[in-house]
Design an enzyme around this catalytic site. Structure first.
Site, PDB file in Angstrom:
ATOM      1  N   ASP A  82       0.843  -1.193   0.000  1.00 25.66           N
ATOM      2  CA  ASP A  82       0.000   0.000   0.000  1.00 25.66           C
ATOM      3  C   ASP A  82       0.879   1.244   0.000  1.00 25.66           C
ATOM      4  O   ASP A  82       1.774   1.381   0.839  1.00 25.66           O
ATOM      5  CB  ASP A  82      -0.896  -0.033   1.252  1.00 25.66           C
ATOM      6  N   HIS A  83       0.638   2.146  -0.926  1.00 23.87           N
ATOM      7  CA  HIS A  83       1.388   3.409  -1.019  1.00 23.87           C
ATOM      8  C   HIS A  83       2.905   3.214  -1.109  1.00 23.87           C
ATOM      9  O   HIS A  83       3.665   3.793  -0.339  1.00 23.87           O
ATOM     10  CB  HIS A  83       1.051   4.332   0.163  1.00 23.87           C
ATOM     11  N   GLY A 181      -7.474   8.095   7.722  1.00 27.47           N
ATOM     12  CA  GLY A 181      -7.657   8.476   9.118  1.00 27.47           C
ATOM     13  C   GLY A 181      -9.118   8.683   9.483  1.00 27.47           C
ATOM     14  O   GLY A 181     -10.030   8.149   8.844  1.00 27.47           O
ATOM     15  N   GLY A 209      -9.231   5.513   2.130  1.00 21.05           N
ATOM     16  CA  GLY A 209      -9.920   6.178   3.240  1.00 21.05           C
ATOM     17  C   GLY A 209     -11.342   5.692   3.383  1.00 21.05           C
ATOM     18  O   GLY A 209     -12.261   6.474   3.598  1.00 21.05           O
TER      19      GLY A 209
END
Length: 284
Positions: A82-83, A181, A209
């Site tokens: 991820d990322h 978040g 998200g």
């Protein structure tokens, strides 16, 4: 079964209008909770691993845990970086045994993002590994990644379409108003952007998200072409709140199994609910 790439899963998800959940792993209990939920729901799943989690757990433990979960089951399981922040980190993940990778070049100039993503797709596809790309910056905080709300840029559909055409990614993350978040209020999702991009490209849209997005918004996004939704914060909160409650009720407890076990159970129920919401239950 062995770990799989997400290519076929993504195509099927977009075609049949459901979304595969990416649930991030942060330790053993996360892996167990997510896998138990998938078995109960008969849902395919993507284990997401951020670079921060990779550093925390250690590469060999991450891969071993994911392989153990997948090989003890007949559920399709993807191990996804991820990322990924650089070409080098993505290549390292592929060498380690990840079956899917995300390169996040959204902070780079468009042409540089295209160039690096295209090169990663070329190498990854030759190795049977799927690739997620990102265009437009997604707000919020994840590990060391921080993008202020006012900096988060909503993706322009024409740019996203060109990005896909020039890179050939298997899934495309775009910025449509969600954030990593905890949300301060209700997120304002730009459904018209999802619709415009999804209608024009083969690959499904990825919603980052996904924790805390209202259920009706999730269903609408999936109906428009979102095929992968990332969830991490809600699991972290479920674990932490459960442990806090146990410590408040039983301050003398010291055996980790006495609080990590219930925390694992709480996360399993979060994941099960998400799989049902995403429409992936029964799709394994």
């Amino acid at each position: 079964m062995p770990l799989v790439a997400m290519t076929e899963l993504m195509r099927r998800a977009k075609r049949e209008r459901f979304a595969v959940g990416q649930f991030n792993m942060n330790n053993l209990e996360f892996v167990q909770a997510i896998m138990e939920a998938a078995e109960l729901e008969r849902a395919p799943l993507i284990f997401g691993v951020s670079e921060g989690a990779l550093k925390y757990m250690g590469e060999r433990y991450v891969v071993a845990l994911a392989r153990a979960a997948a090989e003890g089951s007949d559920i399709p399981v993807v191990l996804h970086l991820d990322h990924g922040s650089s070409f080098e980190s993505v290549m390292r993940a592929i060498r380690a045994g990840f079956t899917s990778v995300m390169f996040d070049g959204s902070h780079l100039p468009f042409e540089e993002n295209v160039r690096l993503t295209r090169e990663i797709v070329r190498v990854a596809h030759a190795m049977g590994v799927s690739v997620e790309g990102e265009i437009g910056r997604i707000g919020g905080v994840e590990d060391d990644l921080s993008v202020e709300d006012e900096e988060a840029q909503i993706t322009r559909p024409e740019e996203a379409i060109r990005f896909f055409e020039e890179t050939g990614v298997d899934a495309l993350a775009i910025s449509v108003g969600t954030a990593h978040g905890i949300y301060k209020g209700r997120p304002k999702i730009r459904f018209h952007v999802i619709e415009a991009v999804a209608r024009a490209i083969e690959a499904p849209i990825v919603l980052h998200g996904g924790s805390g997005v209202p259920e009706e918004d999730v269903r609408q996004a999936i109906a428009l072409g979102v095929g992968k939704i990332n969830v991490n914060t809600e699991n972290q909160v479920a674990m932490t709140e459960t442990i806090k409650r146990i410590f408040a009720e039983k301050p003398d407890v010291y055996d980790p199994r006495k609080y990590l076990g219930p925390a694992r159970d709480a996360m399993r129920e979060v994941v099960r609910a998400k799989m049902r919401l995403f429409g992936s239950s029964g799709k394994a």
